[in-house]
Write an enzyme that holds these catalytic residues in place. Structure first.
Site, PDB file in Angstrom:
ATOM      1  N   SER A   1      -1.120 -10.904   9.868  1.00 43.16           N
ATOM      2  CA  SER A   1      -1.060 -11.933   8.838  1.00 43.16           C
ATOM      3  C   SER A   1      -2.008 -13.087   9.192  1.00 43.16           C
ATOM      4  CB  SER A   1       0.383 -12.408   8.661  1.00 43.16           C
ATOM      5  OG  SER A   1       0.527 -13.196   7.510  1.00 43.16           O
TER       6      SER A   1
ATOM      7  N   ASP B   1       2.516  -3.654   1.088  1.00 39.57           N
ATOM      8  CA  ASP B   1       2.128  -5.053   1.275  1.00 39.57           C
ATOM      9  C   ASP B   1       1.292  -5.501   0.073  1.00 39.57           C
ATOM     10  OD1 ASP B   1       1.234  -7.528   2.063  1.00 39.57           O
ATOM     11  OD2 ASP B   1       0.364  -6.862   3.966  1.00 39.57           O
TER      12      ASP B   1
ATOM     13  N   HIS C   1       4.899  -6.915   3.367  1.00 37.35           N
ATOM     14  CA  HIS C   1       4.021  -7.588   4.331  1.00 37.35           C
ATOM     15  C   HIS C   1       4.677  -7.721   5.700  1.00 37.35           C
ATOM     16  CE1 HIS C   1       0.914 -10.201   5.834  1.00 37.35           C
ATOM     17  NE2 HIS C   1       1.790 -11.167   6.075  1.00 37.35           N
TER      18      HIS C   1
END
Length: 368
Positions: A150, A316, A349
């Site tokens: 991320s 995601d 995610h």
């Protein structure tokens, strides 16, 4: 029996000089809080730097000092684990702008008062400059690898692109080379929720003993939705009611998903600073690696000699697989060795933080 990961006792670094920033300003009196596990070998070439995500911190393996919860990547880092502390010296630093020991808006400025909104706007590259300063202080000229998921993946990209001599490998998980309009939009909703809270007080809430908890809670709720997948939400919550047999025909948390999000929002305010949330989300929104290198992403990797691994997840939608493919294409154009895999996981995610055995194999295989 495998040995326990060793925690480096020197977990705070005060930089000897101001840190230059992309804005043209310099940040004085910078403190970087970090944790390190394992042992640095004699050649000082077995270090792995882990970069944390937006609301993460340096507590990769150790229990969080405020919540008491286990480290955020304890399933991935440790003796005999994919990031093996019996083989590697593993470092994670709290980014500047955050609120877990490194210098941020809640820290005291040179006049003895909290920085608050006087804190300069920072970028991902500024965070990485702090990481590099830490590596310099530790006497580590080149990493075995930099790893991040991320926002941590953005830092890994930035370090490997802007400081190419500092790492031999880069592992980027569930990330992107630039923030999309949709990403920026979600962050703006969160920022506006914080700044609309009367307790925000233009960022000067530290002296009042109470911050914009309601606004920060809403910001966290909105962001948390983006970390999950529709299939995961349906499977876990569906339209099931929360501790009741019928709807109340009111605005209490009738549904389980409502109760879950409210809990996530409230618990977040116990461990995170609202101003830090403003600054870090702005840094993510400004991130555009191609823009930093003349508008062409391949240019960002022109000086890199690292080997690369990119990982995405099929559920995601925050940083979908297409974003990783763009990076892979740019690395190919730069003539660099790159592995790319899309993994199947139901968690959206957040899959990089959860139990996805296929990810363990990829990480361990690439770093090994």
């Amino acid at each position: 029996m495998a040995s326990a990961p060793l925690l480096d006792v020197s977990t705070v670094l005060d930089l000897p000089a101001p840190l230059p920033l992309d804005s043209g300003q310099s940040l004085p009196g910078v403190r970087i809080s970090y944790e390190a596990y394992g042992r640095l070998n004699a050649a000082r070439d077995n270090a792995i730097f882990i970069c944390h995500a937006l609301t993460g911190d340096q507590h990769v393996v150790t229990d969080h000092p405020r919540t008491g919860k286990p480290g955020w990547w304890v399933r991935m880092v440790g003796p005999g684990k994919p990031i093996d502390t019996d083989r590697y010296y593993v470092i994670c630093a709290n980014v500047i702008g955050s609120c877990m020991g490194s210098t941020g808006p809640a820290s005291l400025a040179m006049d003895g008062c909290p920085w608050a909104m006087r804190f300069p706007v920072i970028t991902i590259r500024d965070m990485v400059r702090g990481h590099v300063a830490l590596l310099d202080a530790l006497g580590i000229e080149q990493l075995h690898a930099v790893v991040g998921g991320s926002m941590g993946g953005m830092q890994a990209l930035s370090l490997a692109a802007n400081f190419p001599e500092r790492t031999r490998a880069a592992l980027v998980i569930a990330s992107t080379a630039r923030h999309s309009a949709q990403n920026i939009a979600f962050h703006e909703v969160g920022r506006q929720a914080i700044m609309a809270d009367p307790e925000w007080r233009e960022g000067e809430y530290y002296a009042y003993g109470k911050g914009p908890e309601k606004g920060l809670s809403v910001a966290r709720m909105a962001a948390h939705i983006t970390y999950l997948s529709e299939a995961g939400l349906t499977d876990k919550f569906g339209r099931r009611l929360q501790n009741r047999a019928e709807k109340t025909f009111g605005f209490d948390a009738d549904f389980q998903i409502e109760s879950y999000l409210r809990h996530q929002g409230i618990s977040f305010t116990d461990r995170f600073d609202a101003n830090s949330y403003l600054y870090i989300t702005r840094a993510m929104d400004y991130f555009d690696l191609a823009e930093e290198h003349g508008g062409l992403l391949a240019n960002a990797f022109a000086r890199s000699k690292a080997r690369w691994c990119l990982v995405s997840f099929d559920t995601d939608w925050l940083y979908p697989t297409a974003e990783s493919r763009l990076i892979a294409h740019a690395l190919n154009a730069a003539g660099l060795p790159v592995s790319f895999v899309e993994l199947s996981a139901p968690y959206g995610h957040d899959s990089f933080l959860l139990d996805v055995p296929a990810l363990d194999k990829v990480v361990g295989g690439f770093l090994g």
